[in-house]
Write a protein that holds these residues in place. Sequence first.
Motif, PDB file in Angstrom:
ATOM      1  N   ARG A  47      37.755 127.691  35.832  1.00  0.00           N
ATOM      2  CA  ARG A  47      36.905 126.818  36.644  1.00  0.00           C
ATOM      3  C   ARG A  47      35.741 127.591  37.250  1.00  0.00           C
ATOM      4  NH1 ARG A  47      39.736 123.401  40.929  1.00  0.00           N
ATOM      5  NH2 ARG A  47      37.656 122.524  40.944  1.00  0.00           N
ATOM      6  N   PHE A  48      36.006 128.830  37.693  1.00  0.00           N
ATOM      7  CA  PHE A  48      34.939 129.665  38.244  1.00  0.00           C
ATOM      8  C   PHE A  48      33.926 130.018  37.158  1.00  0.00           C
ATOM      9  CE2 PHE A  48      33.410 133.991  39.463  1.00  0.00           C
ATOM     10  CZ  PHE A  48      32.623 133.590  40.530  1.00  0.00           C
ATOM     11  N   ALA A  49      34.422 130.346  35.966  1.00  0.00           N
ATOM     12  CA  ALA A  49      33.527 130.708  34.860  1.00  0.00           C
ATOM     13  C   ALA A  49      32.648 129.532  34.438  1.00  0.00           C
ATOM     14  CB  ALA A  49      34.347 131.211  33.675  1.00  0.00           C
ATOM     15  N   ARG A  50      33.170 128.322  34.524  1.00  0.00           N
ATOM     16  CA  ARG A  50      32.376 127.135  34.154  1.00  0.00           C
ATOM     17  C   ARG A  50      31.420 126.713  35.258  1.00  0.00           C
ATOM     18  NH1 ARG A  50      37.470 125.064  31.833  1.00  0.00           N
ATOM     19  NH2 ARG A  50      37.833 124.067  33.822  1.00  0.00           N
ATOM     20  N   GLY A  51      31.567 127.305  36.438  1.00  0.00           N
ATOM     21  CA  GLY A  51      30.691 126.951  37.549  1.00  0.00           C
ATOM     22  C   GLY A  51      31.155 125.749  38.338  1.00  0.00           C
ATOM     23  N   GLU A  52      32.398 125.341  38.174  1.00  0.00           N
ATOM     24  CA  GLU A  52      32.918 124.188  38.912  1.00  0.00           C
ATOM     25  C   GLU A  52      33.166 124.516  40.383  1.00  0.00           C
ATOM     26  OE1 GLU A  52      36.391 122.682  36.951  1.00  0.00           O
ATOM     27  OE2 GLU A  52      35.334 122.334  35.077  1.00  0.00           O
ATOM     28  N   ILE A  53      33.458 125.790  40.669  1.00  0.00           N
ATOM     29  CA  ILE A  53      33.672 126.218  42.051  1.00  0.00           C
ATOM     30  C   ILE A  53      32.813 127.448  42.313  1.00  0.00           C
ATOM     31  CG2 ILE A  53      36.006 125.258  42.270  1.00  0.00           C
ATOM     32  CD1 ILE A  53      37.135 128.010  41.671  1.00  0.00           C
ATOM     33  N   ASP A  54      32.444 127.634  43.576  1.00  0.00           N
ATOM     34  CA  ASP A  54      31.618 128.809  43.913  1.00  0.00           C
ATOM     35  C   ASP A  54      32.514 130.004  44.231  1.00  0.00           C
ATOM     36  OD1 ASP A  54      32.631 128.182  46.393  1.00  0.00           O
ATOM     37  OD2 ASP A  54      30.691 127.842  47.335  1.00  0.00           O
ATOM     38  N   GLU A  55      31.875 131.154  44.480  1.00  0.00           N
ATOM     39  CA  GLU A  55      32.618 132.400  44.670  1.00  0.00           C
ATOM     40  C   GLU A  55      33.504 132.363  45.922  1.00  0.00           C
ATOM     41  OE1 GLU A  55      31.882 137.210  44.993  1.00  0.00           O
ATOM     42  OE2 GLU A  55      30.165 135.860  44.763  1.00  0.00           O
ATOM     43  N   THR A  56      33.015 131.743  46.978  1.00  0.00           N
ATOM     44  CA  THR A  56      33.794 131.651  48.214  1.00  0.00           C
ATOM     45  C   THR A  56      35.086 130.876  47.990  1.00  0.00           C
ATOM     46  OG1 THR A  56      31.719 131.675  49.462  1.00  0.00           O
ATOM     47  CG2 THR A  56      33.703 130.952  50.634  1.00  0.00           C
ATOM     48  N   GLU A  57      34.960 129.733  47.342  1.00  0.00           N
ATOM     49  CA  GLU A  57      36.139 128.918  47.068  1.00  0.00           C
ATOM     50  C   GLU A  57      37.067 129.632  46.095  1.00  0.00           C
ATOM     51  OE1 GLU A  57      37.349 124.404  45.659  1.00  0.00           O
ATOM     52  OE2 GLU A  57      35.241 124.991  45.722  1.00  0.00           O
ATOM     53  N   TYR A  58      36.495 130.304  45.090  1.00  0.00           N
ATOM     54  CA  TYR A  58      37.290 131.056  44.122  1.00  0.00           C
ATOM     55  C   TYR A  58      38.142 132.117  44.813  1.00  0.00           C
ATOM     56  CZ  TYR A  58      38.368 134.508  40.524  1.00  0.00           C
ATOM     57  OH  TYR A  58      39.010 135.400  39.709  1.00  0.00           O
ATOM     58  N   ARG A  59      37.505 132.910  45.673  1.00  0.00           N
ATOM     59  CA  ARG A  59      38.228 133.988  46.359  1.00  0.00           C
ATOM     60  C   ARG A  59      39.302 133.431  47.288  1.00  0.00           C
ATOM     61  NH1 ARG A  59      36.008 139.005  45.618  1.00  0.00           N
ATOM     62  NH2 ARG A  59      33.892 139.037  44.777  1.00  0.00           N
ATOM     63  N   ALA A  60      38.995 132.349  47.985  1.00  0.00           N
ATOM     64  CA  ALA A  60      39.975 131.752  48.903  1.00  0.00           C
ATOM     65  C   ALA A  60      41.191 131.227  48.133  1.00  0.00           C
ATOM     66  CB  ALA A  60      39.320 130.621  49.700  1.00  0.00           C
ATOM     67  N   ARG A  61      40.943 130.551  47.044  1.00  0.00           N
ATOM     68  CA  ARG A  61      42.061 130.005  46.256  1.00  0.00           C
ATOM     69  C   ARG A  61      42.870 131.108  45.588  1.00  0.00           C
ATOM     70  NH1 ARG A  61      41.431 124.204  44.508  1.00  0.00           N
ATOM     71  NH2 ARG A  61      39.775 123.387  45.800  1.00  0.00           N
ATOM     72  N   ARG A  62      42.180 132.150  45.110  1.00  0.00           N
ATOM     73  CA  ARG A  62      42.897 133.266  44.476  1.00  0.00           C
ATOM     74  C   ARG A  62      43.786 133.975  45.503  1.00  0.00           C
ATOM     75  NH1 ARG A  62      39.514 138.097  42.234  1.00  0.00           N
ATOM     76  NH2 ARG A  62      39.444 138.412  44.468  1.00  0.00           N
ATOM     77  N   THR A  63      43.271 134.168  46.700  1.00  0.00           N
ATOM     78  CA  THR A  63      44.075 134.778  47.765  1.00  0.00           C
ATOM     79  C   THR A  63      45.291 133.923  48.085  1.00  0.00           C
ATOM     80  OG1 THR A  63      42.082 135.798  48.683  1.00  0.00           O
ATOM     81  CG2 THR A  63      43.999 135.622  50.133  1.00  0.00           C
ATOM     82  N   THR A  64      45.091 132.626  48.157  1.00  0.00           N
ATOM     83  CA  THR A  64      46.201 131.719  48.432  1.00  0.00           C
ATOM     84  C   THR A  64      47.250 131.806  47.332  1.00  0.00           C
ATOM     85  OG1 THR A  64      44.720 130.218  49.610  1.00  0.00           O
ATOM     86  CG2 THR A  64      46.824 129.313  48.851  1.00  0.00           C
ATOM     87  N   LEU A  65      46.822 131.830  46.092  1.00  0.00           N
ATOM     88  CA  LEU A  65      47.770 131.924  44.978  1.00  0.00           C
ATOM     89  C   LEU A  65      48.556 133.231  45.031  1.00  0.00           C
ATOM     90  CD1 LEU A  65      45.800 130.595  41.886  1.00  0.00           C
ATOM     91  CD2 LEU A  65      47.868 129.623  42.883  1.00  0.00           C
ATOM     92  N   ARG A  66      47.881 134.313  45.285  1.00  0.00           N
ATOM     93  CA  ARG A  66      48.546 135.628  45.290  1.00  0.00           C
ATOM     94  C   ARG A  66      49.460 135.795  46.491  1.00  0.00           C
ATOM     95  NH1 ARG A  66      43.780 139.544  42.894  1.00  0.00           N
ATOM     96  NH2 ARG A  66      43.873 138.675  40.791  1.00  0.00           N
ATOM     97  N   ASN A  67      49.166 135.154  47.606  1.00  0.00           N
ATOM     98  CA  ASN A  67      50.015 135.257  48.792  1.00  0.00           C
ATOM     99  C   ASN A  67      51.223 134.328  48.735  1.00  0.00           C
ATOM    100  OD1 ASN A  67      48.390 137.189  49.944  1.00  0.00           O
ATOM    101  ND2 ASN A  67      47.207 135.719  51.143  1.00  0.00           N
ATOM    102  N   SER A  68      51.208 133.358  47.866  1.00  0.00           N
ATOM    103  CA  SER A  68      52.314 132.401  47.782  1.00  0.00           C
ATOM    104  C   SER A  68      53.430 132.853  46.860  1.00  0.00           C
ATOM    105  CB  SER A  68      51.787 131.033  47.322  1.00  0.00           C
ATOM    106  OG  SER A  68      51.311 131.125  45.989  1.00  0.00           O
ATOM    107  N   GLU A  69      53.344 134.073  46.345  1.00  0.00           N
ATOM    108  CA  GLU A  69      54.370 134.571  45.414  1.00  0.00           C
ATOM    109  C   GLU A  69      55.665 134.743  46.087  1.00  0.00           C
ATOM    110  OE1 GLU A  69      53.239 137.885  42.968  1.00  0.00           O
ATOM    111  OE2 GLU A  69      51.168 137.230  43.011  1.00  0.00           O
TER     112      GLU A  69
END
Length: 69
Positions: A47-69
């Motif tokens: 989604r980030f590569a296609r430009g559907e989300i910006d860098e801020t949203e990408y980083r926030a969601r990635r952090t959320t995914l990695r912290n939910s392990e």
Amino acid sequence: MVIVMLLFWGAVVAVVIAAFRHRPSSEISSRPAAPSHESAERILNERFARGEIDETEYRARRTTLRNSE
């Protein structure tokens, strides 16, 4: 006699169609119940590569995914 044969074959076809339409949903789809962490992060990357989300949203969601392990 021809009408009886047509009715008979029509009934056979109707039974076959009804049997396929009323299968349980577990037989139709065998998808996993929840996506894995890797597939969620892969989708996020796409989604980030296609430009559907910006860098801020990408980083926030990635952090959320990695912290939910």
